[in-house]
Motif scaffolding. Structure first.
Motif, PDB file in Angstrom:
ATOM      1  N   ASP A  42       0.833  -1.200   0.000  1.00  0.00           N
ATOM      2  CA  ASP A  42       0.000   0.000   0.000  1.00  0.00           C
ATOM      3  C   ASP A  42       0.868   1.250   0.000  1.00  0.00           C
ATOM      4  N   VAL A  43       0.551   2.158  -0.920  1.00  0.00           N
ATOM      5  CA  VAL A  43       1.292   3.418  -0.990  1.00  0.00           C
ATOM      6  C   VAL A  43       0.957   4.302   0.210  1.00  0.00           C
ATOM      7  N   PHE A  44      -0.289   4.236   0.668  1.00  0.00           N
ATOM      8  CA  PHE A  44      -0.704   4.951   1.870  1.00  0.00           C
ATOM      9  C   PHE A  44      -1.799   4.133   2.545  1.00  0.00           C
ATOM     10  N   PRO A  45      -1.900   4.219   3.870  1.00  0.00           N
ATOM     11  CA  PRO A  45      -2.900   3.404   4.578  1.00  0.00           C
ATOM     12  C   PRO A  45      -4.326   3.845   4.235  1.00  0.00           C
ATOM     13  N   ILE A  46      -5.210   2.859   4.060  1.00  0.00           N
ATOM     14  CA  ILE A  46      -6.631   3.117   3.851  1.00  0.00           C
ATOM     15  C   ILE A  46      -7.395   2.312   4.901  1.00  0.00           C
ATOM     16  N   ASN A  47      -8.220   2.999   5.675  1.00  0.00           N
ATOM     17  CA  ASN A  47      -8.931   2.353   6.769  1.00  0.00           C
ATOM     18  C   ASN A  47     -10.243   1.718   6.337  1.00  0.00           C
ATOM     19  N   ASP A  56     -18.649   9.425  -6.333  1.00  0.00           N
ATOM     20  CA  ASP A  56     -17.479   9.431  -5.449  1.00  0.00           C
ATOM     21  C   ASP A  56     -17.438   8.162  -4.606  1.00  0.00           C
ATOM     22  N   LEU A  57     -16.355   7.405  -4.764  1.00  0.00           N
ATOM     23  CA  LEU A  57     -16.042   6.290  -3.869  1.00  0.00           C
ATOM     24  C   LEU A  57     -14.982   6.810  -2.899  1.00  0.00           C
ATOM     25  N   ALA A  58     -15.429   7.352  -1.778  1.00  0.00           N
ATOM     26  CA  ALA A  58     -14.541   8.052  -0.853  1.00  0.00           C
ATOM     27  C   ALA A  58     -13.868   7.068   0.092  1.00  0.00           C
ATOM     28  N   MET A  59     -12.573   7.289   0.335  1.00  0.00           N
ATOM     29  CA  MET A  59     -11.780   6.398   1.177  1.00  0.00           C
ATOM     30  C   MET A  59     -11.270   7.138   2.408  1.00  0.00           C
ATOM     31  N   TRP A  60     -11.352   6.481   3.532  1.00  0.00           N
ATOM     32  CA  TRP A  60     -10.910   7.028   4.817  1.00  0.00           C
ATOM     33  C   TRP A  60      -9.419   6.747   4.970  1.00  0.00           C
ATOM     34  N   LEU A  90     -28.003  -4.464   6.815  1.00  0.00           N
ATOM     35  CA  LEU A  90     -26.807  -4.192   6.008  1.00  0.00           C
ATOM     36  C   LEU A  90     -25.716  -3.628   6.908  1.00  0.00           C
ATOM     37  N   LYS A  91     -24.471  -4.125   6.745  1.00  0.00           N
ATOM     38  CA  LYS A  91     -23.393  -3.806   7.678  1.00  0.00           C
ATOM     39  C   LYS A  91     -22.360  -2.836   7.117  1.00  0.00           C
ATOM     40  N   TYR A  92     -21.804  -3.157   5.956  1.00  0.00           N
ATOM     41  CA  TYR A  92     -20.757  -2.303   5.382  1.00  0.00           C
ATOM     42  C   TYR A  92     -20.592  -2.611   3.905  1.00  0.00           C
ATOM     43  N   VAL A  93     -19.810  -1.787   3.226  1.00  0.00           N
ATOM     44  CA  VAL A  93     -19.545  -1.977   1.798  1.00  0.00           C
ATOM     45  C   VAL A  93     -18.505  -3.081   1.644  1.00  0.00           C
ATOM     46  N   ASP A  94     -18.864  -4.127   0.916  1.00  0.00           N
ATOM     47  CA  ASP A  94     -17.920  -5.217   0.653  1.00  0.00           C
ATOM     48  C   ASP A  94     -17.036  -4.896  -0.546  1.00  0.00           C
ATOM     49  N   HIS A  95     -17.641  -4.469  -1.645  1.00  0.00           N
ATOM     50  CA  HIS A  95     -16.861  -4.072  -2.818  1.00  0.00           C
ATOM     51  C   HIS A  95     -17.724  -3.222  -3.732  1.00  0.00           C
ATOM     52  N   GLY A 146      -4.186  -3.639   0.956  1.00  0.00           N
ATOM     53  CA  GLY A 146      -3.581  -4.687   1.774  1.00  0.00           C
ATOM     54  C   GLY A 146      -4.504  -5.320   2.790  1.00  0.00           C
ATOM     55  N   ASN A 147      -5.343  -4.526   3.440  1.00  0.00           N
ATOM     56  CA  ASN A 147      -6.223  -5.098   4.462  1.00  0.00           C
ATOM     57  C   ASN A 147      -7.540  -5.613   3.887  1.00  0.00           C
ATOM     58  N   GLU A 148      -7.713  -5.500   2.566  1.00  0.00           N
ATOM     59  CA  GLU A 148      -8.885  -5.986   1.833  1.00  0.00           C
ATOM     60  C   GLU A 148     -10.183  -5.278   2.244  1.00  0.00           C
ATOM     61  N   ARG A 149     -10.071  -4.120   2.898  1.00  0.00           N
ATOM     62  CA  ARG A 149     -11.281  -3.354   3.200  1.00  0.00           C
ATOM     63  C   ARG A 149     -11.778  -2.600   1.976  1.00  0.00           C
ATOM     64  N   ILE A 150     -10.898  -2.399   0.999  1.00  0.00           N
ATOM     65  CA  ILE A 150     -11.265  -1.782  -0.260  1.00  0.00           C
ATOM     66  C   ILE A 150     -11.050  -2.804  -1.360  1.00  0.00           C
TER      67      ILE A 150
END
Length: 374
Positions: free
Chosen positions: A14-19, A96-100, A175-180, A229-233
């Protein structure tokens, strides 16, 4: 040959961390009415608003939330400008697919250094609760990624929005969270965007599907899934493949007016409850034929759910070496055959339902045929 699962261990670059996913923003023709639809049909709560009453003169935005999923529905208040032009071209769609991220300035700088096209430099939004820093870069078509930093903010969502607590409080459907989120791009462009996510963000190719994996008698597509890397995105990228007739991807590109987000996959812990609740609220789903379920047990092995219930609801099942998943796809959410939603429950599986592709494709083609586009 297609790779069905990623290696158990994969080095993270990962170039930068994405939560995780911060929010998904849709630009729509009438945000007030769209917000009511997502509340009544999908069980979202209206929790925030931004518009002329809060100091924003050119647009109105409604913030909807269900567990960790946040949707922002935005509409133009004037007939000119980028929001109105976007809706005129694409219809209602994901902007917009916004990333934290931990540090928006650092993430933006690194992304641009690696070739990302800037939408806007980091902006600081302030109120009494602190500050949110947001920058944005472009991806396929007119879609963007906002990079959202929240470490110095203790308030509600972000400055500019006010909390809403309306009398109407629809019950959650689970519904819990965005999977993909899946993107459709033109023929020959899939690898361009795969390389973009690899170079700009350090994502890796989690899974690849070729036209032998995803095909019917008439059409086919190719897809590569990019993940951090963490597969959250996770961003699957689809492109059409040559076939006898027009594929669903080509139909999407025609009606959307170019590349864009095809569907959002939203995860639940109990897909039977979620789909039952959605059907009761009027959400329509694409269905597989009865023959799909005839040998389901032999294909996927033992599962916890009742097969008759799954068939009644139209839920699909697939297994990979890590477990199994259950999934179902809504019909299009608007009159243009573009955006739809996937409901998914993972029971260990990390893949995307390769064994269900043909059934899904054929269901979509039946819809295409009714529109005269197959």
């Amino acid at each position: 040959m297609a790779t069905q699962t990623m290696p158990v261990e994969a080095e993270v670059h990962d170039v930068f961390p994405i939560n995780g996913t911060d929010y998904v923003e849709l630009w729509v023709g009438n945000a007030k009415q769209a917000a009511h639809y997502y509340q009544s049909a999908f069980g979202f709560q209206l929790v925030g608003y931004r518009g002329p009453e809060t100091g924003t003169r050119d647009r109105a935005s409604y913030l909807l939330q269900q567990n960790k999923i946040r949707l922002v529905l935005t509409t133009a208040l004037f007939p000119t400008g980028e929001i109105a032009a976007h809706v005129a071209k694409h219809g209602d769609g994901v902007r917009d697919l916004a990333m934290w991220v931990d540090d928006a300035r650092d993430a933006y700088s690194k992304a641009v250094e690696r070739g990302a096209e800037a939408v806007h430099e980091p902006r600081v939004l302030r109120d009494d609760a602190g500050e949110v820093v947001i920058a944005a870069i472009r991806t396929y078509g007119d879609t963007i990624h906002s990079l959202v930093e929240r470490r110095n903010y203790n308030g509600f969502f972000m400055p500019g929005f006010v909390e809403k607590k309306p009398h109407y409080q629809p019950e959650s459907v689970g519904l819990k969270y965005v999977d993909h989120c899946v993107g459709n791009v033109e023929l020959g462009k899939m690898n361009v965007w795969v390389e973009f996510y690899s170079r700009v963000m350090g994502f890796r190719n989690l899974i690849t599907f070729d036209d032998e994996d995803i095909n019917t008698e008439y059409s086919s597509l190719m897809s590569k899934v990019m993940s951090n890397g963490n597969e959250r995105i996770k961003f699957p990228i689809n492109e059409p493949a040559l076939g006898k007739k027009k594929s669903q991807i080509e139909e999407y590109l025609d009606y959307y007016g170019g590349p864009g987000v095809q569907h959002m996959a939203l995860e639940t812990d109990d897909i039977v409850h979620t789909v039952s609740a959605l059907q009761d609220r009027g959400v329509e789903f694409m269905k597989a034929p009865a023959s799909y379920y005839a040998d389901l047990q032999q294909r996927v092995g033992r599962i916890d759910e009742d097969l008759e219930t799954l068939q009644d609801l139209g839920i699909l099942v697939d297994r990979d070496p890590d477990g199994y998943l259950l999934q179902i796809f809504t019909r299009n959410l608007q009159d243009r055959p573009t955006l739809f939603v996937e409901i998914i429950q993972r029971k260990g599986a990390r893949s995307f339902g390769k064994g269900n592709f043909r059934a899904l494709f054929e269901a979509i083609e039946r819809e295409q045929a009714l529109r005269g586009n197959l």
